[in-house]
Design a protein around this motif. Structure first.
Motif, short mmCIF file in Angstrom:
data_model
loop_
_atom_site.label_atom_id
_atom_site.label_comp_id
_atom_site.label_asym_id
_atom_site.label_seq_id
_atom_site.Cartn_x
_atom_site.Cartn_y
_atom_site.Cartn_z
N ASP A 175 -23.16 5.69 9.92
CA ASP A 175 -21.91 6.66 9.24
C ASP A 175 -20.55 6.54 10.05
O ASP A 175 -20.46 7.09 10.95
N ALA A 176 -19.96 5.47 9.72
CA ALA A 176 -18.67 5.48 10.36
C ALA A 176 -17.44 6.12 9.84
O ALA A 176 -16.14 6.08 10.35
N ASP A 177 -17.69 6.94 8.94
CA ASP A 177 -16.75 7.96 8.44
C ASP A 177 -16.81 9.24 9.29
O ASP A 177 -17.39 10.32 8.79
N ILE A 218 -21.77 10.85 13.49
CA ILE A 218 -21.01 11.68 14.38
C ILE A 218 -21.66 13.19 14.05
O ILE A 218 -21.61 13.95 14.87
N GLY A 219 -22.09 13.45 12.72
CA GLY A 219 -22.72 14.71 12.61
C GLY A 219 -23.83 15.07 13.35
O GLY A 219 -24.21 16.21 13.24
N MET A 220 -24.45 14.28 13.95
CA MET A 220 -25.67 14.53 14.52
C MET A 220 -25.29 14.91 16.15
O MET A 220 -26.25 15.20 16.70
N PHE A 221 -23.94 15.08 16.37
CA PHE A 221 -23.56 15.12 17.81
C PHE A 221 -22.64 16.48 17.75
O PHE A 221 -21.70 16.58 18.70
N LEU A 222 -22.64 17.37 17.06
CA LEU A 222 -21.97 18.54 16.99
C LEU A 222 -22.66 19.77 17.51
O LEU A 222 -22.10 20.85 17.34
N GLY A 223 -23.66 19.47 18.22
CA GLY A 223 -24.46 20.53 18.70
C GLY A 223 -25.18 21.71 17.81
O GLY A 223 -25.63 21.29 16.78
N GLU A 224 -24.89 22.94 18.04
CA GLU A 224 -25.48 24.03 16.83
C GLU A 224 -24.30 24.03 16.03
O GLU A 224 -24.70 25.06 15.09
#
Length: 410
Positions: A175-177, A218-224
Motif C-alpha cells: 500500500d504505497a498510498d 503505513i497504516g500498520m505502523f501507527l501504534g495505538e
C-alpha cells in the motif's frame, strides 16, 4: 534331578522374546516419530508459507510406547500473531500420524541465536536487507495508478490480488498510498480502529496475510492511533525511504505477483517507485469521465519516463445497471477508451482497455466489510468483470526471455 539344560534353554527363549518385544516396541515408536515428522512437514507458517520443519521451528518429537506424542515447537517471538494457528495445525497434524493415540504440543520461544538462524533460512542466499524485487526478480510487479483520487484504484487492486490468490498464485500488496492508505480496511486487516501489524523478527518484518494475500501498509505502523482519525504528513525524502523499507525489510518471500497501490497523481512516490522498480508494469485506473481520463494519462506518462511499461487501462464506475437492463451512466462514458487511445503510439505499441467495471452496491459493500466480493459474490457484475480482467492480465504474462532464472546445472 532338575534338567539344567532345559532351564537354560527356557531362560534363553524368554530373554530372546523379551528382547524381540522390546525391539518391536522401539521400532514402532521410531516409525511413529517418523510419521509425526512427515505430517509436520505439511504444517506451514501462515506468514511465510513454508513448512515449520524446514524453518527449524520444530524442536523435538517424541512418541512413547503407548502412542502418546509430544511435539515441542518454538515460535519466533512471544505473542506471535500466528501462534494459535501454528499450535492448532501442529496438534492436528500430530494426531493424524500413524501410530499416535494421543498428542500434546509444547510451545516455546526461540533464542536470539535461533532467531538469527531462522531469518537466514527464510532469506536464503539473498542475504539481509536487500531489495527483494530488483530487475532480475522473477516476481511480476504491477503498479496500479490513477490521475485522480476516488476512482476506485484500491478496490481494483484488492480485487485483482484476491482473485489471483484464489487461483493459487502467491500475491503481495504494498500500500504505497502513504497519505490515503485504505488497503488494510479493504482486506479486512483493520477493524474497530485497530490494524493488524507485521511480525518483527530482528530486522525482518513478516507482513500480515488476508484472503491469501500478504499485505503491508503505513497504516500498520501507527501504534495505538486509530487509522480512521490519524493523518500522515511527510515530505519527499521520508516517502522515498518508506517505500524503500517496504521493499527491503518486509519479507514477502517468493511471489508470483506484487501489486503496488500508488497514490493518485505524479508525485514523489510515483517517481520513487519508478526508480526502485523500473521493470514494473503500470495498470492505469480511470473513470468514464473525460476530466479523470486527462489526468490518468499523465500518471502513465510519468511511469514511462522511468522505463515502465503501461500494461493496460481499467475503467471503473462505468455505469449503474438498471432493473430494465439499461445502464445509468452517472460519470459519463468512454473515459477508459480515451486513455487507452492516448497512450497507444508507434513507439510503445497499443495499450488495451482491459475492461470496464460497473458500479455495484454489492462490490462496494465487500470493500466496507473487508471481504472482497470476488470471493463472496463472483457473479456480481463488478466482481465478474474484475475476475475477467485478472484472467486477461495473466494471459498477457511478462516474458522471461533473457532473464536469469537462478538455476544451475547439476
Amino acid at each position: 534331578m532338575p534338567d539344567h539344560s532345559e532351564n537354560a534353554e527356557h531362560s534363553e527363549r524368554t530373554e530372546h522374546t523379551e528382547h524381540s518385544e522390546h525391539s518391536d516396541r522401539t521400532g514402532q515408536v521410531s516409525q511413529a516419530e517418523n510419521a509425526v515428522w512427515s505430517e509436520l512437514a505439511r504444517v506451514r507458517d501462515p506468514e511465510i508459507r513454508r513448512p515449520i520443519t524446514e524453518l527449524g521451528m520444530v524442536q523435538d518429537v517424541t512418541v512413547d510406547a503407548a502412542g502418546h506424542a509430544r511435539v515441542a515447537i518454538r515460535l519466533t517471538i512471544a505473542g506471535c500473531p500466528a501462534a494459535r494457528r501454528i499450535e492448532a495445525d501442529t496438534l492436528e497434524a500430530t494426531r493424524s500420524a500413524a501410530g499416535v493415540q494421543s498428542a500434546e504440543v509444547a510451545v516455546g520461544v526461540m533464542t536470539p541465536d535461533e532467531r538469527r538462524a531462522f531469518t537466514e533460512r527464510v532469506r536464503g542466499d539473498r542475504g539481509a536487507r536487500q531489495q527483494q524485487f530488483g530487475p532480475d526478480s522473477l516476481t511480476r510487479v504491477i503498479a496500479v495508478t490513477s490521475g485522480k483520487g476516488g476512482v476506485g484504484k484500491s478496490s481494483i487492486t484488492t480485487g485483482l490480488a484476491v482473485a489471483w490468490a484464489a487461483q493459487g498464485l502467491t500475491v503481495g500488496i504494498v500500500d504505497a498510498d502513504i497519505f490515503g492508505f485504505s488497503i488494510p480496511g479493504l482486506m479486512g486487516l483493520s477493524r474497530e480502529g485497530r490494524t493488524e501489524q507485521p511480525t518483527r523478527v530482528d530486522d525482518m518484518m513478516l507482513p500480515p496475510v488476508a484472503h491469501g494475500v500478504k499485505v503491508i501498509s503505513i497504516g500498520m505502523f501507527l501504534g495505538e492511533a486509530d487509522p480512521r482519525t490519524t493523518a500522515v504528513s511527510w515530505r519527499g525524502p521520508m516517502l522515498h525511504r518508506t517505500i524503500e523499507q517496504f521493499l527491503r525489510d518486509v519479507w514477502f518471500g517468493d511471489l508470483d505477483v506484487l501489486l503496488l497501490d500508488l497514490p493518485p497523481g505524479t508525485g514523489d512516490i510515483a517517481i520513487s517507485v519508478g526508480q526502485l522498480l523500473p521493470q514494473a508494469e503500470v495498470l492505469v485506473v480511470t473513470t468514464p469521465q473525460e476530466a479523470a481520463a486527462d489526468v490518468a494519462v499523465r500518471s502513465a506518462l510519468v511511469a514511462r519516463q522511468t522505463g515502465q511499461r503501461v500494461l493496460g487501462v481499467v475503467e471503473n464506475m462505468a455505469g449503474l445497471p438498471q432493473p430494465d437492463g439499461t445502464v445509468l451512466e452517472l460519470f459519463g462514458a468512454g473515459g477508459g477508451a480515451l486513455v487507452a487511445d492516448r497512450l497507444s503510439d508507434d513507439e510503445h505499441g497499443p495499450v488495451p482497455l482491459l475492461g470496464s467495471v460497473p458500479l455495484s452496491p454489492t462490490f462496494r459493500a465487500g470493500g466496507d466489510t473487508g471481504v472482497p466480493t470476488v470471493l463472496t459474490e463472483p457473479n456480481d457484475a463488478a466482481a465478474a468483470e474484475v475476475l475477467r480482467i485478472a484472467r486477461a492480465i495473466l494471459a498477457d504474462g511478462r516474458g522471461l526471455a533473457g532473464r536469469p532464472l537462478g538455476l544451475s546445472p547439476r
